[in-house]
Design an enzyme around this catalytic site. Structure first.
Site, PDB file in Angstrom:
ATOM      1  N   GLU A 290      57.409  38.829  35.823  1.00 12.93           N
ATOM      2  CA  GLU A 290      57.383  37.370  35.867  1.00 12.93           C
ATOM      3  C   GLU A 290      56.206  36.813  36.656  1.00 12.93           C
ATOM      4  OE1 GLU A 290      61.709  38.696  35.681  1.00 12.93           O
ATOM      5  OE2 GLU A 290      59.908  39.228  36.793  1.00 12.93           O
ATOM      6  N   ASP A 332      18.638  28.630  28.044  1.00 15.74           N
ATOM      7  CA  ASP A 332      17.577  27.673  27.771  1.00 15.74           C
ATOM      8  C   ASP A 332      16.389  28.027  28.668  1.00 15.74           C
ATOM      9  OD1 ASP A 332      16.293  25.473  26.712  1.00 15.74           O
ATOM     10  OD2 ASP A 332      17.148  24.080  28.154  1.00 15.74           O
TER      11      ASP A 332
END
Length: 899
Positions: A290, A332
């Protein structure tokens, strides 16, 4: 849609049935608006919050957790205790829902930011009247007026232009304004950045004025296409999401199968149906980890905090781990790999060799720089702190910056001159002229611009050869070449006849400019290579400039190629995917090209990070596994579409973030290892005991205690763990590689067997064998011993999973909470047994001293087994690394030393 840049103005006016002087009529506007729609971007239909919640509740792991919460709550209500389990499970479900829904709202924000780029008003000629109106009312065929400071309201073909320059950096990625020319006619396929007779929606007019006819509106514009990509492209699930989903499904299947098997065995052995239903349900609950998603979330959150200190802001939690898996970085050029600051690199005086801007200047070289400064309009203001503020175009700013570096100033060298006239720069002429009156008498004419445009005196063959040679050297180094011509006059020239002023100039010299690479870029690219990460340059700049920078910083190798946008358009998707590894630089590319490149790498199984700052980058940022935008130079659109924002616009920061991402993945992998051993051991223990007919070794409430306290609390501390520093010396985790790869599965099986055996031995001795000095055996004693052994082995197992190195070689001081939580939980489990008044609530009983010693001894055995395995593994690993280093020049660690 036609390529209007190859069409003459007369043809395009005829095509759209428009008159340049009167525009189109209001009736025609209504007809065209019904055909083309309004000049605005289509809005993506928003999914309601309830639908999003229901969508995520369909996930199998979420269903199991909700079922677990209901069963746990039922047991808690029946037994009157154990409410912590359902509370924890429900909290985890809520956290997961919030995280998932928040991530999916990113694209909506990007589209909202994109819409804000549209100019609210524009000047239009309709029915012969010039009027200002809302841009949403524009239709194809409208005549619009462009002027300094205005935003282009739609894509349009220029009809007239005067010194028109448009900043298209958000669309094309070029930092310099594009010089427009209405009269030029282009041929063939031309990239956006080279369509000089076109203007595009949302770009800024920085100089001059012009008249244009609208050719596309709304979603048909280049900016609208980008909005369409943001609307339509679906971001693929991250590697982490797929791995966690796979683990959750596997564990859920095992848990359900074990529960069914346990139920069947119990019924066959005569147990009551209700007791076996509750036991089988509890086993299913206990078998599902859990706290896994909670620990993963905390690990990611810790990574976010660490990255903030490294100038990286994470917008989406899962991006942290995905960064660590990155194998290709598409970057870039401008501002990321370069400084985004034009700089003079080299200079040349006729009759001399070229010299560097950083050299010590002699008199003639200083005079050349002074003349270039006199021929510039840039202004310089020195602040109190000694910093310079330079106003002007990038080229003139570079001249003034070098002038100041040489200890000179424009103000001082201008003292002996007075400006009497100027012929401004224009895109047609490619040059500008300043006329100066000297205090000593006479006039000085200075003209700077493109070498082939300057009206210079005729050269002799030797000089012509020399000039051509130097120009080729500068061009070969991708330098932008600027020439300066000079002429002296005794009388003031007439400014009404500029053609008579700009003639018979004498060449003063040349300067070569470039946007230089960041000093740390080359080192960061090399560091990426050592980590097995390929760096790719994708830029709107020209191929020569891009390849020179890429070669300088190590991106472009000897056997790697440059691909232009035009060449890419002629290549099929299949060819691109097949040959993608050959190309390291992509120049003059469009937004569509960037997406194709990213997806081609992903098709080859690579995890791709993409950097960008302009609107043109946003579709690729969204398509990439991790979209990275620039915090300083980036547009709001790019930031909204990205997963991470670089606050310093620095490529080196990406590599630091990758390192942190690998650490996060390592911690998540440790968590999976830790919880799988603990939870699968519980399944094995219950099944073996039932098959042997020994009864129930650990009660449901005991299992819940071990899961929440023994596994959950110490496991949370793994989120703050620091992994082996050699994480950046290995290849990235492949997209299809699971948590259990790299030899982890055999280790999990080994530890699961060890942990299961010692618990079963403890239970068997406590239940069926009497120890000296203790009370007789009983199931209550057996269950209590089994509870202690199961809890303690789970807790101590945390030290084993931290590294494949020995626990004695791993420092505790780098994560003190690990020690505090494990010691605390060992104490809690001990107190539950030591104090019968508390322990009886959970079905525990008091045990003798020999039982305590038995539990302690058995709990240490899995750690000893792990240490023996680590010793053998380390010897094998050392031998493999030694052999590998002898085979290759560049070393990488083949076998990771941490999880």
């Amino acid at each position: 849609m036609e390529n209007w840049y190859v069409t003459s103005t007369a043809e395009i006016l005829e095509h759209f049935n428009t008159n340049v002087n009167t525009g189109i009529s209001d009736q025609e506007v209504a007809n065209r608006q019904s055909k083309y729609g309004k000049n605005e971007f289509a809005k993506q239909e928003k999914t309601s919050l309830i639908k999003e919640i229901l969508h995520h509740l369909k996930d199998i792991s979420t269903i199991i957790l909700l079922l677990a919460a209901l069963l746990s709550l039922g047991m808690a209500l029946k037994d009157g205790h154990g409410f912590i389990e359902p509370v924890v499970i429900v909290s985890i479900v809520v956290l997961n829902l919030i995280l998932a829904i928040t991530q999916e709202r990113g694209a909506e924000k990007a589209l909202e930011a994109l819409s804000s780029l549209n100019s609210p008003n524009c000047i239009v000629i309709r029915g012969g009247v010039q009027k200002e109106m809302d841009t949403s009312e524009l239709v194809p065929g409208d005549i619009i007026k462009l002027q300094l400071g205005s935003i282009v309201p739609a894509d349009a073909r220029l009809i007239t232009s005067t010194n028109l320059q448009v900043d298209e950096s958000a669309l094309t990625g070029e930092s310099e304004p594009s010089e427009k020319d209405a009269d030029i006619l282009l041929q063939g396929s031309v990239p956006l950045g080279d369509q000089l007779n076109m203007v595009f929606s949302s770009c800024h007019v920085t100089s001059g004025h012009g008249l244009a006819m609208v050719t596309a509106t709304g979603m048909q514009t280049e900016m609208g296409k980008i909005a369409g990509y943001l609307n339509n492209s679906q971001k693929i699930r991250t590697p982490l999401q797929r791995r966690l989903e796979k683990i959750a499904k596997s564990i859920s299947i095992v848990a359900i199968a074990a529960a069914v098997l346990l139920f069947s065995i119990g019924i066959l052995q005569g147990e009551s149906v209700w007791s076996m239903i509750m036991l089988a349900a509890t086993l299913a609950v206990a078998a599902v980890p859990e706290t896994l998603n909670l620990i993963v979330t905390l690990s990611l959150s810790q990574g976010v905090k660490n990255m903030v200190n490294k100038n990286a802001l994470i917008r989406k939690l899962t991006a942290v781990e995905t960064l660590g898996n990155t194998s290709v970085i598409c970057s870039d050029k401008t501002g990321t790999l370069t400084q985004n600051r034009m700089t003079i690199e080299k200079l040349w005086l006729p009759g001399n060799e070229p010299f560097g801007a950083g050299d010590e200047f002699v008199k003639d070289q200083t005079e050349l720089l002074k003349l270039f400064a006199l021929a510039s309009n840039a202004s310089v203001q020195e602040e109190e702190e000694g910093t310079l503020t330079i106003m002007g175009n990038p080229t003139e700013k570079a001249i003034m910056r070098l002038l100041h570096e040489k200890g000179l100033s424009k103000e001082r060298i201008s003292e002996h001159y007075r400006i009497v006239g100027e012929i401004p720069f224009s895109s047609e002429r490619k040059m500008m002229t300043i006329v100066l009156e000297a205090s000593s008498g006479g006039y000085l004419i200075l003209t700077k611009g493109a070498l082939d445009r300057l009206p210079l005196k005729s050269f002799d063959k030797e000089t012509e050869k020399e000039v051509d040679y130097v120009h080729k050297i500068f061009a070969g180094e991708a330098l932008r070449v600027l020439a300066l011509g000079i002429r002296y006059l005794n009388e003031a020239p007439s400014m009404e006849k500029p053609e008579e002023i700009e003639q018979d100039l004498e060449l003063c010299g040349l300067i070569g400019l470039i946007d230089p690479a960041r000093p740390e870029a080359a080192q960061a690219v090399e560091r990426a290579k050592m980590a097995g990460i390929r760096t790719i340059m994708i830029t709107g700049d020209h191929a020569a400039t891009a390849s020179a920078i890429a070669r300088n910083i190590g991106i472009l190798g000897e056997n790697e190629k440059v691909l232009t946008g035009q060449q890419l358009n002629e290549m099929s998707d299949e060819d691109l995917c097949r040959n993608i590894h050959h190309y390291s630089v992509y120049a003059r590319v469009s937004p569509e090209d960037k997406i194709r490149i990213v997806e081609a790498w992903q098709e080859n199984g690579e995890v791709v990070s993409m950097t960008g700052d302009g609107v043109n980058d946003t579709p690729a940022l969204k398509a990439a596994d991790v979209g990275i935008s620039m915090g300083q130079s980036g547009t709001e659109v790019a930031k909204s579409a990205s997963d991470m924002v670089l606050t310093d616009d620095n490529f080196a920061t990406i590599i630091d973030a990758v390192s942190e991402g690998r650490n996060v993945f390592s911690n998540i992998r440790k968590t999976v290892y830790f919880l799988l051993v603990c939870n699968i051991s519980e399944i094995v223990i219950m099944l073996v005991a039932q098959l042997k007919g020994w009864g129930i070794p650990v009660t449901p409430i005991m299992l819940l205690l071990v899961n929440v306290l023994g596994d959950g609390i110490p496991g949370i501390c793994l989120s703050r763990d620091t992994s082996d520093p050699r994480l950046m010396d290995r290849e990235p985790i492949r997209r299809d590689e699971g948590f259990l790869a790299g030899g982890l599965l055999p280790v999990i099986i080994q530890q699961t067997i060890a942990c299961s055996v010692v618990v079963l031995v403890g239970y068997y001795i406590g239940t069926f064998r009497a120890l000296p000095g203790t009370q007789g055996p009983s199931q209550a004693i057996g269950q209590t011993v089994a509870f202690l052994v199961l809890g303690w082995t789970s807790i101590l197992h945390l030290f084993t999973v931290r590294s494949r190195k020995s626990i004695f070689k791993r420092m505790i001081k780098d994560n003190p909470p690990v020690l505090y939580s494990t010691m605390g939980m060992i104490a809690v489990f001990s107190l539950l047994v030591a104090f019968p008044s508390i322990g009886k609530i959970f079905g525990l009983t008091s045990i003798g001293s020999n039982h305590w010693l038995l539990a302690a001894g058995l709990s240490l055995i899995p750690t000893v087994v792990a240490e023996i395995g680590k010793f053998i593994d380390e010897q094998t690993n050392i031998r493999e690394i030694y052999e590998y280093r002898n085979r290759v020049i560049r070393h990488r660690i083949r076998k990771d030393d941490s999880f």
